[in-house]
Design a protein around this motif. Structure first.
Motif, PDB file in Angstrom:
ATOM      1  N   VAL A 100      -5.578  40.625 -23.496  1.00 15.75           N
ATOM      2  CA  VAL A 100      -5.474  42.086 -23.553  1.00 15.75           C
ATOM      3  C   VAL A 100      -6.491  42.709 -22.599  1.00 15.75           C
ATOM      4  N   GLY A 101      -6.033  43.668 -21.812  1.00 17.50           N
ATOM      5  CA  GLY A 101      -6.904  44.488 -20.977  1.00 17.50           C
ATOM      6  C   GLY A 101      -6.764  45.935 -21.398  1.00 17.50           C
ATOM      7  N   THR A 102      -7.814  46.734 -21.215  1.00 15.20           N
ATOM      8  CA  THR A 102      -7.823  48.103 -21.734  1.00 15.20           C
ATOM      9  C   THR A 102      -8.259  49.102 -20.669  1.00 15.20           C
ATOM     10  N   VAL A 103      -7.563  50.243 -20.651  1.00 16.28           N
ATOM     11  CA  VAL A 103      -7.888  51.366 -19.773  1.00 16.28           C
ATOM     12  C   VAL A 103      -8.077  52.606 -20.641  1.00 16.28           C
ATOM     13  N   ILE A 104      -9.152  53.347 -20.389  1.00 18.96           N
ATOM     14  CA  ILE A 104      -9.463  54.556 -21.159  1.00 18.96           C
ATOM     15  C   ILE A 104      -9.232  55.780 -20.285  1.00 18.96           C
ATOM     16  N   LEU A 105      -8.472  56.759 -20.821  1.00 19.51           N
ATOM     17  CA  LEU A 105      -8.128  57.967 -20.078  1.00 19.51           C
ATOM     18  C   LEU A 105      -8.648  59.223 -20.772  1.00 19.51           C
ATOM     19  N   THR A 106      -8.712  60.318 -20.012  1.00 17.97           N
ATOM     20  CA  THR A 106      -8.915  61.645 -20.593  1.00 17.97           C
ATOM     21  C   THR A 106      -7.548  62.221 -20.962  1.00 17.97           C
ATOM     22  N   LEU A 107      -7.546  63.406 -21.588  1.00 14.14           N
ATOM     23  CA  LEU A 107      -6.290  64.077 -21.913  1.00 14.14           C
ATOM     24  C   LEU A 107      -5.481  64.406 -20.663  1.00 14.14           C
ATOM     25  N   VAL A 115      -1.109  41.961 -22.464  1.00 18.29           N
ATOM     26  CA  VAL A 115      -0.911  43.365 -22.828  1.00 18.29           C
ATOM     27  C   VAL A 115      -1.947  44.202 -22.095  1.00 18.29           C
ATOM     28  N   LEU A 116      -1.473  45.236 -21.429  1.00 23.86           N
ATOM     29  CA  LEU A 116      -2.356  46.246 -20.844  1.00 23.86           C
ATOM     30  C   LEU A 116      -2.292  47.468 -21.753  1.00 23.86           C
ATOM     31  N   LEU A 117      -3.395  47.762 -22.404  1.00 19.34           N
ATOM     32  CA  LEU A 117      -3.474  48.876 -23.346  1.00 19.34           C
ATOM     33  C   LEU A 117      -4.072  50.079 -22.625  1.00 19.34           C
ATOM     34  N   ILE A 118      -3.300  51.148 -22.518  1.00 21.17           N
ATOM     35  CA  ILE A 118      -3.749  52.357 -21.824  1.00 21.17           C
ATOM     36  C   ILE A 118      -3.671  53.528 -22.788  1.00 21.17           C
ATOM     37  N   GLY A 119      -4.784  54.232 -22.972  1.00 22.71           N
ATOM     38  CA  GLY A 119      -4.745  55.352 -23.901  1.00 22.71           C
ATOM     39  C   GLY A 119      -5.930  56.269 -23.781  1.00 22.71           C
ATOM     40  N   GLY A 145     -12.628  54.531 -17.734  1.00 23.94           N
ATOM     41  CA  GLY A 145     -13.160  53.176 -17.650  1.00 23.94           C
ATOM     42  C   GLY A 145     -12.088  52.139 -17.921  1.00 23.94           C
ATOM     43  N   LEU A 146     -12.349  50.920 -17.501  1.00 22.72           N
ATOM     44  CA  LEU A 146     -11.443  49.799 -17.740  1.00 22.72           C
ATOM     45  C   LEU A 146     -12.245  48.512 -17.685  1.00 22.72           C
ATOM     46  N   ASP A 147     -11.644  47.431 -18.178  1.00 26.42           N
ATOM     47  CA  ASP A 147     -12.331  46.144 -18.148  1.00 26.42           C
ATOM     48  C   ASP A 147     -11.680  45.223 -17.111  1.00 26.42           C
ATOM     49  N   ASN A 148     -12.262  44.048 -16.928  1.00 20.91           N
ATOM     50  CA  ASN A 148     -11.759  43.118 -15.915  1.00 20.91           C
ATOM     51  C   ASN A 148     -10.368  42.603 -16.253  1.00 20.91           C
ATOM     52  N   ASN A 149     -10.086  42.414 -17.542  1.00 16.48           N
ATOM     53  CA  ASN A 149      -8.735  42.003 -17.925  1.00 16.48           C
ATOM     54  C   ASN A 149      -7.700  43.028 -17.477  1.00 16.48           C
ATOM     55  N   ALA A 150      -8.055  44.308 -17.623  1.00 13.82           N
ATOM     56  CA  ALA A 150      -7.132  45.367 -17.212  1.00 13.82           C
ATOM     57  C   ALA A 150      -6.881  45.313 -15.714  1.00 13.82           C
ATOM     58  N   VAL A 169     -17.802  49.303 -21.506  1.00 11.04           N
ATOM     59  CA  VAL A 169     -18.183  48.557 -22.705  1.00 11.04           C
ATOM     60  C   VAL A 169     -17.140  48.761 -23.801  1.00 11.04           C
ATOM     61  N   LEU A 170     -16.709  50.018 -23.984  1.00  6.69           N
ATOM     62  CA  LEU A 170     -15.707  50.313 -25.014  1.00  6.69           C
ATOM     63  C   LEU A 170     -14.372  49.655 -24.682  1.00  6.69           C
ATOM     64  N   ALA A 171     -14.005  49.648 -23.395  1.00  7.78           N
ATOM     65  CA  ALA A 171     -12.760  48.995 -22.995  1.00  7.78           C
ATOM     66  C   ALA A 171     -12.825  47.496 -23.265  1.00  7.78           C
ATOM     67  N   GLU A 172     -13.938  46.875 -22.909  1.00  2.00           N
ATOM     68  CA  GLU A 172     -14.104  45.441 -23.171  1.00  2.00           C
ATOM     69  C   GLU A 172     -14.034  45.140 -24.651  1.00  2.00           C
ATOM     70  N   ARG A 173     -14.671  45.989 -25.445  1.00  6.69           N
ATOM     71  CA  ARG A 173     -14.685  45.772 -26.898  1.00  6.69           C
ATOM     72  C   ARG A 173     -13.289  45.937 -27.486  1.00  6.69           C
ATOM     73  N   ALA A 174     -12.547  46.935 -26.998  1.00  5.62           N
ATOM     74  CA  ALA A 174     -11.183  47.135 -27.503  1.00  5.62           C
ATOM     75  C   ALA A 174     -10.318  45.920 -27.184  1.00  5.62           C
ATOM     76  N   SER A 175     -10.464  45.386 -25.986  1.00  3.34           N
ATOM     77  CA  SER A 175      -9.689  44.202 -25.617  1.00  3.34           C
ATOM     78  C   SER A 175     -10.057  43.003 -26.485  1.00  3.34           C
ATOM     79  N   THR A 176     -11.353  42.824 -26.717  1.00  2.98           N
ATOM     80  CA  THR A 176     -11.813  41.713 -27.554  1.00  2.98           C
ATOM     81  C   THR A 176     -11.270  41.829 -28.966  1.00  2.98           C
TER      82      THR A 176
END
Length: 366
Positions: free
Chosen positions: A336-343, A245-249, A349-354, A317-324
């Motif tokens: 799970v990999g995570t990507v963090i966006l602005t509005l 899962v790639l979580l983008i938000g 930011g993103l993590d290595n899984n993403a 760090v927040l992306a890694e934590r969200a994935s964990t």
């Protein structure tokens, strides 16, 4: 068989319809319904409650019908007064009675402007232009009783004062019965699986979906909306046999997942700013920065403080934590990999899984 829930129309669609009807009244036409166009190009037919002409324009109202959604604005009357101004080339929007004004940064509307979100602004201007192509006008949107209703929303905490926000990205209100909504979301996963994907992209809503596909080049067939039910959708992904899962938000959503919150509606759980502050503090940010973060009204407002302070490494760090936390939620049955966006869809930011999952899906991030 479960009863089909009835959809409704957003305050933005109501305001656009009222504005169009007001111009038509000025032209001597008083239709019982008008058609407005959503930002996605959908034609929405809206009943008109009242319409009257004036020397310099017109005035009309629409009664909000939210369908089977438990919407606080269901049944309210939304008015639009239009003053035709041949000296203007544009359509100017103003807040009347019961419509709020934005007083603090971090929202989609600039400080000092009426709390009419971008989607509704587009709809109102287009609706007026459909029947008034030759000159500009001043359109004032009002919601009698809106200031009292707004006290029961998050507007006072977000810095929107004096009334309600005019909202709605699609013009249509979909029923929000929780179980019904979950059941409507899950079939998206079945489609992705049926198309042969073993990885899926989760986005909270339509804006994230557009960014994922149009800006970052992810395959549209693999991108599905979770709304606030991220935990439910993670479990559904497992049950459908997906592997990644790639979580983008937006930062405000992802921070909740990093804190172990998997039903992200603000009435269920929040702690966005507290979580950001905690991770900044753990990374060595000074007390002054932590206090600034905690004084913000939105997660978006914290972005500027983080950037100015040079603490943007917190996003990884927040992306890694969200994935964990997401992987723990499903007992390790998903990567799970995570990507963090602005509005605005900018990547914070993103993590290595993403990076790995997004690369496998062919995105255009280097």
């Amino acid at each position: 068989m479960a009863q089909q829930l009835r959809s409704g129309i957003t305050t933005g669609a109501c305001a656009a319809a009222a504005a169009k009807a007001a111009v038509l009244a000025w032209r001597g036409m008083f239709p019982e319904t008008v058609e407005v166009i959503s930002p996605q190009g959908r034609v929405i037919t809206v009943p008109v409650a009242e319409a009257a002409a004036a020397a310099e324009g017109g005035r009309a109202s629409v009664v909000k019908d939210a369908g089977d959604d438990p919407d606080i604005t269901n049944g309210v009357t939304i008015w639009a007064s239009v003053k035709i101004d041949p000296s203007l080339s544009e359509i100017v929007l103003q807040a009347g009675e019961g419509v709020g004004i934005v007083t603090k940064p971090g929202l989609a509307v600039p400080v000092g402007q009426p709390a009419i979100n971008p989607g509704p602004r587009t709809m109102i201007i287009r609706a007026v232009r459909d029947v008034l192509p030759e000159c500009g006008a001043v359109v004032t949107i009002s919601v009698p009783g809106g200031e009292q209703l707004a006290a029961r929303t998050l507007n006072p905490y977000l810095g929107v004062v004096g009334g309600l926000s005019i909202i709605g990205t699609t013009g249509i209100v979909e029923p929000m019965s929780e179980e019904a909504f979950k059941n409507s979301l899950t079939p998206q996963i079945s489609v992705v699986k049926a198309l042969g994907y073993d990885s899926i992209v989760f986005v909270p809503g339509k804006m994230g979906q557009e960014y994922a596909v149009k800006r970052y080049g992810l395959p549209g067939d693999a991108v599905v909306q979770t709304s606030n039910f991220i935990g439910h959708m993670l479990e559904s992904a497992v049950s459908h046999g997906l592997k990644q899962v790639l979580l983008i938000g937006h930062l405000g959503k992802i921070v909740k997942v990093a804190a172990g919150i998997f039903h992200t509606h603000n009435r269920v759980a929040d702690g966005r700013l507290e979580t950001i502050a905690a991770y900044l503090a753990a990374g060595g940010a000074p007390v002054s920065v932590i206090r600034e973060i905690l004084a913000c009204n939105t997660a978006e407002a914290a972005v500027t403080i983080i950037e100015n302070g040079g603490f943007t490494s917190v996003y990884q760090v927040l992306a890694e934590r969200a994935s964990t936390r997401a992987q723990r939620y499903v007992f390790g049955e998903l990567t799970v990999g995570t990507v963090i966006l602005t509005l605005k869809g900018e990547m914070l930011g993103l993590d290595n899984n993403a990076r790995k999952i997004g690369g496998d899906l062919g995105w255009n991030i280097k």
